[in-house]
Design a protein around this motif. Structure first.
Motif, mmCIF file in Angstrom:
data_model
loop_
_atom_site.group_PDB
_atom_site.id
_atom_site.type_symbol
_atom_site.label_atom_id
_atom_site.label_comp_id
_atom_site.label_asym_id
_atom_site.label_seq_id
_atom_site.Cartn_x
_atom_site.Cartn_y
_atom_site.Cartn_z
ATOM 1 N N ASP A 42 0.814 -1.219 0.000
ATOM 2 C CA ASP A 42 0.000 0.000 0.000
ATOM 3 C C ASP A 42 0.843 1.262 0.000
ATOM 4 O OD1 ASP A 42 -2.316 -1.521 0.103
ATOM 5 O OD2 ASP A 42 -2.276 -1.621 2.295
ATOM 6 N N PHE A 43 2.180 1.127 0.066
ATOM 7 C CA PHE A 43 3.036 2.303 0.112
ATOM 8 C C PHE A 43 3.285 2.795 -1.318
ATOM 9 C CE2 PHE A 43 7.151 4.182 2.076
ATOM 10 C CZ PHE A 43 6.486 5.388 2.259
ATOM 11 N N VAL A 44 2.201 3.320 -1.938
ATOM 12 C CA VAL A 44 2.243 3.842 -3.300
ATOM 13 C C VAL A 44 1.359 5.080 -3.338
ATOM 14 C CG1 VAL A 44 2.729 1.647 -4.443
ATOM 15 C CG2 VAL A 44 0.359 2.288 -3.966
ATOM 16 N N ASP A 45 1.493 5.864 -4.402
ATOM 17 C CA ASP A 45 0.632 7.030 -4.580
ATOM 18 C C ASP A 45 -0.827 6.597 -4.639
ATOM 19 O OD1 ASP A 45 2.270 9.240 -4.521
ATOM 20 O OD2 ASP A 45 2.833 9.071 -6.616
ATOM 21 N N GLY A 46 -1.644 7.230 -3.787
ATOM 22 C CA GLY A 46 -3.055 6.900 -3.741
ATOM 23 C C GLY A 46 -3.397 5.728 -2.855
ATOM 24 N N GLY A 47 -2.399 5.094 -2.237
ATOM 25 C CA GLY A 47 -2.679 3.963 -1.367
ATOM 26 C C GLY A 47 -3.347 4.397 -0.076
ATOM 27 N N LYS B 200 12.517 12.836 3.199
ATOM 28 C CA LYS B 200 11.077 12.742 2.983
ATOM 29 C C LYS B 200 10.774 11.585 2.040
ATOM 30 C CE LYS B 200 7.077 15.307 1.252
ATOM 31 N NZ LYS B 200 6.576 16.575 0.674
ATOM 32 N N LEU B 201 9.875 10.702 2.475
ATOM 33 C CA LEU B 201 9.523 9.539 1.689
ATOM 34 C C LEU B 201 8.154 9.673 1.030
ATOM 35 C CD1 LEU B 201 10.709 6.754 4.156
ATOM 36 C CD2 LEU B 201 12.032 7.962 2.397
ATOM 37 N N ALA B 202 7.204 10.327 1.715
ATOM 38 C CA ALA B 202 5.847 10.464 1.180
ATOM 39 C C ALA B 202 5.084 11.447 2.055
ATOM 40 C CB ALA B 202 5.132 9.113 1.123
ATOM 41 N N GLU B 203 3.843 11.707 1.667
ATOM 42 C CA GLU B 203 2.927 12.523 2.463
ATOM 43 C C GLU B 203 1.675 11.703 2.738
ATOM 44 O OE1 GLU B 203 1.873 16.267 0.894
ATOM 45 O OE2 GLU B 203 3.724 17.272 1.509
ATOM 46 N N LEU B 204 1.197 11.808 3.982
ATOM 47 C CA LEU B 204 -0.025 11.125 4.377
ATOM 48 C C LEU B 204 -1.110 12.170 4.565
ATOM 49 C CD1 LEU B 204 -1.451 8.491 5.182
ATOM 50 C CD2 LEU B 204 -0.678 8.883 7.535
ATOM 51 N N VAL B 205 -2.194 12.039 3.804
ATOM 52 C CA VAL B 205 -3.275 13.025 3.794
ATOM 53 C C VAL B 205 -4.546 12.354 4.291
ATOM 54 C CG1 VAL B 205 -4.631 14.622 2.399
ATOM 55 C CG2 VAL B 205 -2.219 14.246 1.876
ATOM 56 N N ASP B 206 -5.234 13.033 5.199
ATOM 57 C CA ASP B 206 -6.526 12.543 5.683
ATOM 58 C C ASP B 206 -7.612 13.035 4.734
ATOM 59 O OD1 ASP B 206 -8.748 11.712 7.009
ATOM 60 O OD2 ASP B 206 -8.190 12.513 8.958
ATOM 61 N N PRO B 207 -8.223 12.159 3.916
ATOM 62 C CA PRO B 207 -9.211 12.621 2.931
ATOM 63 C C PRO B 207 -10.554 12.978 3.534
ATOM 64 C CG PRO B 207 -9.023 10.239 2.853
ATOM 65 C CD PRO B 207 -8.008 10.702 3.857
ATOM 66 N N ASP B 208 -10.767 12.634 4.788
ATOM 67 C CA ASP B 208 -12.053 12.925 5.426
ATOM 68 C C ASP B 208 -12.015 14.211 6.240
ATOM 69 O OD1 ASP B 208 -13.136 10.574 4.388
ATOM 70 O OD2 ASP B 208 -12.333 9.392 6.059
ATOM 71 N N ALA B 209 -10.839 14.754 6.506
ATOM 72 C CA ALA B 209 -10.720 15.992 7.283
ATOM 73 C C ALA B 209 -10.328 17.117 6.339
ATOM 74 C CB ALA B 209 -9.690 15.828 8.401
ATOM 75 N N LEU C 123 2.208 -0.699 9.170
ATOM 76 C CA LEU C 123 3.626 -0.692 8.828
ATOM 77 C C LEU C 123 3.769 -0.461 7.322
ATOM 78 C CD1 LEU C 123 6.589 -1.122 9.618
ATOM 79 C CD2 LEU C 123 6.247 -3.575 9.231
ATOM 80 N N LEU C 124 4.428 0.642 6.973
ATOM 81 C CA LEU C 124 4.594 0.997 5.567
ATOM 82 C C LEU C 124 5.940 0.535 5.017
ATOM 83 C CD1 LEU C 124 3.143 4.615 5.713
ATOM 84 C CD2 LEU C 124 1.944 2.480 5.242
ATOM 85 N N ALA C 125 6.990 0.695 5.785
ATOM 86 C CA ALA C 125 8.326 0.301 5.342
ATOM 87 C C ALA C 125 9.210 0.146 6.575
ATOM 88 C CB ALA C 125 8.911 1.315 4.369
ATOM 89 N N ARG C 126 10.363 -0.484 6.366
ATOM 90 C CA ARG C 126 11.304 -0.682 7.469
ATOM 91 C C ARG C 126 12.718 -0.488 6.926
ATOM 92 N NH1 ARG C 126 9.939 -5.418 9.052
ATOM 93 N NH2 ARG C 126 8.866 -4.940 11.000
ATOM 94 N N GLY D 297 -5.390 7.349 6.280
ATOM 95 C CA GLY D 297 -5.422 8.343 5.220
ATOM 96 C C GLY D 297 -4.940 7.779 3.901
ATOM 97 N N THR D 298 -4.615 8.694 2.983
ATOM 98 C CA THR D 298 -4.163 8.357 1.634
ATOM 99 C C THR D 298 -2.755 8.883 1.427
ATOM 100 O OG1 THR D 298 -6.452 8.527 0.856
ATOM 101 C CG2 THR D 298 -4.720 8.499 -0.812
ATOM 102 N N LEU D 299 -1.910 8.092 0.772
ATOM 103 C CA LEU D 299 -0.523 8.473 0.529
ATOM 104 C C LEU D 299 -0.397 9.249 -0.782
ATOM 105 C CD1 LEU D 299 1.221 5.110 1.497
ATOM 106 C CD2 LEU D 299 1.182 7.213 2.836
ATOM 107 N N SER D 300 0.533 10.196 -0.787
ATOM 108 C CA SER D 300 0.830 10.959 -2.000
ATOM 109 C C SER D 300 2.318 11.296 -2.010
ATOM 110 C CB SER D 300 -0.003 12.242 -2.058
ATOM 111 O OG SER D 300 0.364 13.125 -1.016
ATOM 112 N N ASP D 301 2.820 11.652 -3.201
ATOM 113 C CA ASP D 301 4.229 12.020 -3.377
ATOM 114 C C ASP D 301 5.166 10.917 -2.887
ATOM 115 O OD1 ASP D 301 3.371 14.408 -4.389
ATOM 116 O OD2 ASP D 301 3.584 15.499 -2.498
ATOM 117 N N VAL D 302 4.817 9.662 -3.132
ATOM 118 C CA VAL D 302 5.661 8.540 -2.725
ATOM 119 C C VAL D 302 6.838 8.446 -3.694
ATOM 120 C CG1 VAL D 302 5.756 6.065 -2.316
ATOM 121 C CG2 VAL D 302 3.692 7.336 -1.751
ATOM 122 N N SER D 303 8.061 8.392 -3.131
ATOM 123 C CA SER D 303 9.271 8.388 -3.980
ATOM 124 C C SER D 303 10.277 7.352 -3.507
ATOM 125 C CB SER D 303 9.919 9.781 -3.962
ATOM 126 O OG SER D 303 10.271 10.145 -2.631
#
Length: 484
Positions: free
Chosen positions: A94-99, A256-265, A106-109, A238-244
């Motif tokens: 799930d650690f992808v854009d839009g995931g 910086k690895l990604a941004e986590l955005v709350d789509p409901d707030a 746990l997203l990554a280690r 939330g939803t992930l964006s800018d995953v690199s």
């Protein structure tokens, strides 16, 4: 003779002809001069009557709607950064854009080998400190026992000294025996001091062991925290964006690895002018919790969401004017951070106002009122708000009067008109089109391949396109975005 007679006859006819021509020319000249000198005859004057659309002024309580443009943004946006440097392993699918991820997932280690070795070393230090603490406890108990034994020796030596002194007093003992007993008692007391010093050292050793154990436990906790920092987890759902990132990539600390955005707030930020801002204040000067409607135009199908005005900016940014306001959104279906939307805010109701077409009022705030004998009169009104193609005016003295709905340069005070009233006119239905199969297929293909359109809006548009008659406005908007 005959020749002479014929010559005189021809001369007479020529003279007569010239005289007639001269007389005709004089008549023509006199007629032209008379025509030019006469005044042209004017046709009888007839007053021109214009047909105009009129509306009636009906004072009522209106709720003005303030319109502005803003941007949708999330109230909770978290930057996911690597707390530890190293190689990324165990990357989540799930650690992808839009995931979409859940809280604590746990997203990554980052490779934890070094951090785990540090934890093991810190654990060993803790075990050593605990062993030292137990040894210090045993040493203290031994020192206390030795001190008790030395104190018993002192008691025995002093008892022997008193006995020798008693014997000497009865002339049974000797002075040498008394001195020996005194030296033995003094040595016993010196031994007690030595043992007390040993007890104090044992107690100090216990304190040092406790401090060492505390430092070892702190080091272990820090090592465990660093080990936990090798795991990158979602702070909230939330939803992930800018995953690199990809598995196996070497990342540095705080990268910086990604941004986590709350789509409901979600909330919308928009700027309005200072006069508009003052109309949204309560009697106490605070910002009112006014209802807000947000609209996003998507190819003829509007995405709407309701919300509430919640706060304002603390200061005006340099180079900016007006006020920056924020409104929270309730159930923002289809809206995403970054959408440019239209914001509509309900202002406090205005009593005793009338809604007129904007074309009925000129720049000076006057309207043309229908008077007696259908002649126009000029009257002034107080323009309070402009609402799209309408204006809200206050003119109590004109209540019930009819005004011209669309002013033109030909209309003015005193002009006679023929009023056209549309009070009973039926609402005009939206224009519908019947599409050909080829045109319908092009529209469907464009909508289906549009990735920026929300799924709900795409479904509604495709359903509408399947109908036999399709709204012309929707077709026009879609084709304008198709480039033809």
């Amino acid at each position: 003779m005959r020749f002479l007679r014929r010559s005189l006859t021809g001369l007479f006819l020529l003279s007569l002809t010239l005289g007639l021509l001269l007389w005709a020319g004089v008549l023509v000249r006199d007629a032209v001069e008379a025509r030019l000198s006469d005044e042209p005859g004017a046709p009888p004057a007839r007053e021109r009557v214009f047909s105009v659309n009129v509306v009636t002024i009906r004072p009522d309580t209106e709720v003005p709607v303030l319109t502005a443009f803003g941007t949708v943004q999330s109230r909770r946006t978290l930057e996911l950064r690597a707390a530890m440097g190293g190689t990324l392993i165990d990357l989540s699918p799930d650690f992808v854009d839009g995931g979409r991820v859940s809280q604590g997932a746990l997203l990554a280690r980052v490779d934890p080998a070094d951090a785990q070795a540090a934890v093991d070393r810190a654990g060993s230090e803790v075990l050593d400190a605990q062993a030292e603490q137990r040894e210090a406890d045993r040493a203290l108990r031994l020192a206390v026992d030795e001190l008790a034994s030395a104190e018993e020796q002192v008691a025995l030596r002093e008892q022997a000294l008193r006995r020798q002194q008693d014997l000497l007093a009865r002339n049974v003992g000797t002075a040498a025996a008394v001195e020996t007993a005194e030296l033995a008692a003094s040595s016993a007391r010196q031994a007690v001091l030595t043992q007390r010093r040993a007890v104090a050292q044992a107690e100090s050793r216990i304190d040092q062991a406790a401090t060492r154990l505390n430092r070892a436990e702190i080091a272990l906790a820090e090592a465990e925290r660093r080990l936990a920092d090798t795991e990158i987890r979602a702070g909230f759902a939330g939803t992930l964006s800018d995953v690199s990132v990809v598995a196996g990539r070497l990342v540095s600390q705080n990268e910086k690895l990604a941004e986590l955005v709350d789509p409901d707030a979600l909330e919308v930020a928009f700027r309005i002018s200072t006069p508009q801002y003052t109309r949204l204040l309560s009697e106490t000067g605070a910002l009112r919790s006014a209802p807000v409607k947000v609209t996003l135009d998507v190819l003829g199908v509007d995405l709407t969401a309701s919300g509430t005005l919640i706060r304002e900016s603390a200061a005006v940014a340099e180079g900016q004017t007006g006020r920056l306001l924020f409104a929270s959104l309730d159930a923002p279906r289809g809206l995403k951070p970054g959408d440019f939307v239209t914001v509509s805010i309900e202002e406090p109701p205005l009593p005793f106002v009338s809604r007129l077409p904007a074309t009925a009022v000129d720049a000076a705030g006057t309207v043309l009122v229908l008077g007696e004998d259908d002649r126009l009169e000029t009257a002034s009104v107080n323009v309070l708000r402009r609402q799209g193609n309408d204006v809200l005016v206050r003119a109590r003295d004109l209540a019930g009067r009819e005004v011209v709905a669309e002013r033109t340069p030909l209309l003015g005070a005193g002009i006679k008109v023929r009023p056209l009233r549309s009070d009973n006119a039926e609402p005009v239905a939206p224009e519908m089109l019947e599409l050909t199969d080829e045109r319908r297929a092009k529209l469907r293909a464009f909508v289906e391949t549009n990735n920026r359109m929300p799924a709900e809006a795409k479904t509604r548009i495709l359903t509408t396109l399947e109908q036999k008659m399709v709204p012309a406005e929707m077709v026009q908007r879609i084709e304008s975005r198709m480039g033809g």
